[in-house]
Design a protein around this motif. Structure first.
Motif, short mmCIF file in Angstrom:
data_model
loop_
_atom_site.label_atom_id
_atom_site.label_comp_id
_atom_site.label_asym_id
_atom_site.label_seq_id
_atom_site.Cartn_x
_atom_site.Cartn_y
_atom_site.Cartn_z
N GLU A 35 -20.73 -62.43 61.82
CA GLU A 35 -21.42 -61.83 62.87
C GLU A 35 -21.29 -60.90 64.56
OE1 GLU A 35 -25.86 -63.35 64.01
OE2 GLU A 35 -24.99 -65.60 65.46
N ILE A 36 -20.49 -61.91 65.08
CA ILE A 36 -19.87 -61.44 66.48
C ILE A 36 -18.73 -60.65 65.78
CG2 ILE A 36 -17.85 -61.86 68.14
CD1 ILE A 36 -19.15 -64.79 68.19
N LEU A 37 -17.97 -60.24 65.01
CA LEU A 37 -17.04 -59.12 65.05
C LEU A 37 -18.02 -58.27 64.26
CD1 LEU A 37 -13.93 -61.30 62.66
CD2 LEU A 37 -14.09 -60.36 64.78
N GLY A 38 -19.13 -57.82 64.08
CA GLY A 38 -19.89 -56.95 63.70
C GLY A 38 -19.54 -56.29 62.42
N PRO A 39 -19.34 -54.76 62.94
CA PRO A 39 -19.25 -53.34 62.09
C PRO A 39 -17.13 -53.75 62.64
CG PRO A 39 -19.56 -52.68 64.59
CD PRO A 39 -19.67 -54.11 64.58
N SER A 40 -17.25 -54.41 63.29
CA SER A 40 -15.13 -54.70 62.95
C SER A 40 -14.66 -55.55 61.92
CB SER A 40 -14.54 -54.42 64.94
OG SER A 40 -15.03 -54.03 65.75
N PHE A 41 -15.60 -56.32 61.70
CA PHE A 41 -15.26 -57.14 60.15
C PHE A 41 -14.31 -55.96 59.18
CE2 PHE A 41 -16.33 -59.97 56.34
CZ PHE A 41 -14.98 -60.70 56.31
N LEU A 42 -13.33 -56.39 58.17
CA LEU A 42 -12.63 -55.87 56.83
C LEU A 42 -12.62 -57.55 55.94
CD1 LEU A 42 -11.15 -53.95 56.21
CD2 LEU A 42 -9.20 -55.30 57.13
N ALA A 43 -11.79 -58.20 56.70
CA ALA A 43 -12.10 -58.89 54.95
C ALA A 43 -11.12 -60.07 55.96
CB ALA A 43 -10.81 -58.08 54.33
N TYR A 44 -12.13 -61.94 54.92
CA TYR A 44 -11.55 -62.66 55.38
C TYR A 44 -10.66 -62.98 53.97
CZ TYR A 44 -11.41 -67.78 55.58
OH TYR A 44 -11.72 -69.27 56.02
N ILE A 45 -9.74 -63.29 54.67
CA ILE A 45 -8.54 -64.92 53.26
C ILE A 45 -8.72 -65.90 53.85
CG2 ILE A 45 -6.23 -64.63 52.58
CD1 ILE A 45 -6.07 -61.75 52.44
N LYS A 46 -8.63 -66.92 52.92
CA LYS A 46 -8.10 -68.05 52.65
C LYS A 46 -6.87 -67.88 52.11
CE LYS A 46 -8.55 -71.71 49.84
NZ LYS A 46 -7.26 -72.05 50.05
N PRO A 47 -5.91 -68.85 52.20
CA PRO A 47 -4.78 -68.87 52.03
C PRO A 47 -4.67 -69.80 50.85
CG PRO A 47 -3.37 -68.23 54.58
CD PRO A 47 -5.70 -68.71 54.12
N PRO A 48 -3.65 -68.52 49.03
CA PRO A 48 -3.75 -69.82 48.62
C PRO A 48 -3.03 -71.04 48.68
CG PRO A 48 -2.13 -67.78 47.82
CD PRO A 48 -2.88 -67.84 49.29
N ARG A 49 -3.03 -72.07 47.68
CA ARG A 49 -2.56 -73.49 48.28
C ARG A 49 -2.89 -74.02 49.37
NH1 ARG A 49 0.86 -69.55 46.16
NH2 ARG A 49 1.44 -69.76 48.14
N ILE A 50 -3.85 -73.40 50.33
CA ILE A 50 -3.83 -74.29 51.76
C ILE A 50 -4.95 -75.11 51.15
CG2 ILE A 50 -3.77 -73.78 53.92
CD1 ILE A 50 -0.94 -73.58 52.66
N ASN A 51 -5.32 -76.15 51.03
CA ASN A 51 -6.65 -76.59 51.03
C ASN A 51 -7.17 -77.33 52.33
OD1 ASN A 51 -7.11 -75.36 49.12
ND2 ASN A 51 -5.69 -76.80 47.82
N ARG A 52 -5.71 -78.51 53.03
CA ARG A 52 -6.58 -78.93 54.40
C ARG A 52 -5.90 -78.60 54.93
NH1 ARG A 52 -7.47 -84.97 51.45
NH2 ARG A 52 -8.39 -84.05 49.53
N THR A 53 -5.82 -78.84 56.17
CA THR A 53 -5.12 -78.99 57.53
C THR A 53 -3.43 -78.97 57.34
OG1 THR A 53 -7.58 -79.32 58.63
CG2 THR A 53 -5.06 -79.19 60.18
N LEU A 54 -3.24 -80.05 57.56
CA LEU A 54 -1.55 -80.30 57.28
C LEU A 54 -0.89 -79.68 56.30
CD1 LEU A 54 -2.27 -84.00 58.17
CD2 LEU A 54 -2.01 -83.05 59.13
#
Lengths: 214, 214
Positions: free
Chosen positions: B128-147
């Protein structure tokens, strides 16, 4: 020192009035120096949808000019953000809109943001940024053009609008017109209402500081 | 000097790891001092909707604790902003969410914001905050937990995600997980992609600086 460009949407030959937003930013962010340029043909500023629309291409030109002269970041010093999105596609440096900046900072400060502006309705982008924290928008009565605001009557009308918002339950006041920065009403609004208050020129300066620092 | 509270959503006994976000903020905003507190029962951090949900009441408790000990402003150092809106109603001081802050700063820097995060989908408020400036979202593969993120493999996966976003046309990369602040990848991401990059802890620090300064 980083060089910031600043676009005024008020056409004026009064050098003090022209430079007052830049001077505020230099005072509060000492690593920034500001070059100011005003758009033509707007002696009464941007205060309705007609003057907003006519400002857009002129703001884009002014942003381009400042960027080509070496500004590392350009602030559009108008809380209705005329030409901000369009300018971002036209230059390679960051373009900060005072309205977006005000919304972003206000949303970080509370849950019931009361907004004071000069346009008949609140800018859509500001509404979107405030999201669930938007409370209400007020255009003070009798304030119709930019210069109406920087008068003793303007000061009283703006403070009254702040008290109306407080009585509606606001916990933050967003000053969504940069004439209120010119008026220098931030501290008086804080003292009068006891609320957190966001000044649009200082909010834009904050994001410009980030843009050129990190 | 202003006292800032900071909530970590990673449960850890490693004092260096615990205090690293606070140390970053103190280094870049020298008028701030930071007290850190972590929530219990989250040894793997917040990395999916289940750990997000269980973090909410614990974050609210931690914010209340920090505020009652004298923090003038509290940062929730997680880009999914668990408990941020709820905490704002629970304490009298400003509460800054690292996700909201990242979105606000990223939107000021460009028109095509690529977002890297750890949750399966992007947080709605950030969209919502990014509004018209949002392009795409990526969760990197193999990164599942914070550590997973603060490892050599995590570093490579995050930089690769940045290059994918660049190739999609991004002009700004928003690091929407504070483990990337722990990883200290801001400058390397800038150098690798040539784009503007927003670090969530520094973005939160910026808004905290505003909250306690003006």
């Amino acid at each position: 020192m980083a060089r910031i460009g600043l676009v005024r949407v008020l056409t004026t030959n009064d050098i003090h009035l022209l430079n007052i937003h830049g001077a505020m930013i230099e005072a509060f962010y000492p690593t920034l120096t500001v070059s100011t340029r005003s758009i033509p043909d707007h002696p009464d500023g941007v205060y309705d949808w007609e003057t907003f629309k006519s400002a857009v291409p002129l703001v884009i030109d002014a942003v381009k000019g400042l960027a080509s002269e070496g500004s590392e970041c350009v602030i559009v010093s108008c809380a209705s953000d005329p030409g901000v999105l369009e300018s971002r596609s036209a230059v390679s440096v960051p373009v900060i809109g005072a309205g977006e900046a005000t919304g972003a900072v206000a949303a970080s400060l509370g849950t019931k943001v009361g907004v004071i502006g000069i346009l008949p309705e609140m800018p859509e982008r500001l509404r979107e940024i405030l999201g669930p924290s938007f409370l209400a928008y007020i255009k003070p009565p009798r304030i119709n053009r930019t210069l109406d605001m920087i008068t003793p009557e303007g000061r009283i009308a703006v403070l009254e609008a702040g008290m109306v918002l407080k009585n509606m339950g606001a916990d933050v006041i967003a000053l969504a017109c940069t004439a209120m920065s010119t008026l220098g009403i931030l501290q008086e609004m804080k003292a009068t209402t006891g609320l957190r208050v966001v000044d649009p020129v200082l909010a834009a300066g904050l994001l410009a500081y980030h843009a050129v620092t990190f």
